[in-house]
Design a protein around this motif. Structure first.
Motif, PDB file in Angstrom:
ATOM      1  N   ALA A  79       2.077   6.800  -6.781  1.00  0.00           N
ATOM      2  CA  ALA A  79       1.018   7.705  -7.228  1.00  0.00           C
ATOM      3  C   ALA A  79       1.310   9.159  -6.894  1.00  0.00           C
ATOM      4  N   THR A  80       2.059   9.417  -5.831  1.00  0.00           N
ATOM      5  CA  THR A  80       2.244  10.801  -5.384  1.00  0.00           C
ATOM      6  C   THR A  80       3.635  11.353  -5.634  1.00  0.00           C
TER       7      THR A  80
ATOM      8  N   GLU B 100       0.832  -1.196   0.000  1.00  0.00           N
ATOM      9  CA  GLU B 100       0.000   0.000   0.000  1.00  0.00           C
ATOM     10  C   GLU B 100       0.874   1.256   0.000  1.00  0.00           C
ATOM     11  N   GLN B 101       1.934   1.234   0.797  1.00  0.00           N
ATOM     12  CA  GLN B 101       2.844   2.374   0.866  1.00  0.00           C
ATOM     13  C   GLN B 101       3.557   2.580  -0.475  1.00  0.00           C
ATOM     14  N   ALA B 102       3.966   1.503  -1.107  1.00  0.00           N
ATOM     15  CA  ALA B 102       4.633   1.602  -2.409  1.00  0.00           C
ATOM     16  C   ALA B 102       3.674   2.155  -3.460  1.00  0.00           C
TER      17      ALA B 102
END
Length: 44
Positions: A34-35, A27-29
């Motif tokens: 994305a950001t 999820e962090q990756a």
């Protein structure tokens, strides 16, 4: 018998914790991808 049961519970807890950690890392990756800022590949 109690030791075997405790060992099984500990193993199940470890598997659950590893799955949660792996899910958090993916999820962090995904959010990082994305950001992250996008650098231009070349300048005009």
């Amino acid at each position: 018998m109690k030791k075997v049961l405790l060992l099984a519970i500990a193993a199940a807890g470890a598997v659950f914790a590893k799955k949660k950690l792996d899910a958090g890392r993916s999820e962090q990756a995904l959010w990082a991808e994305a950001t992250d800022s996008v650098e231009p590949t070349h300048r005009a």
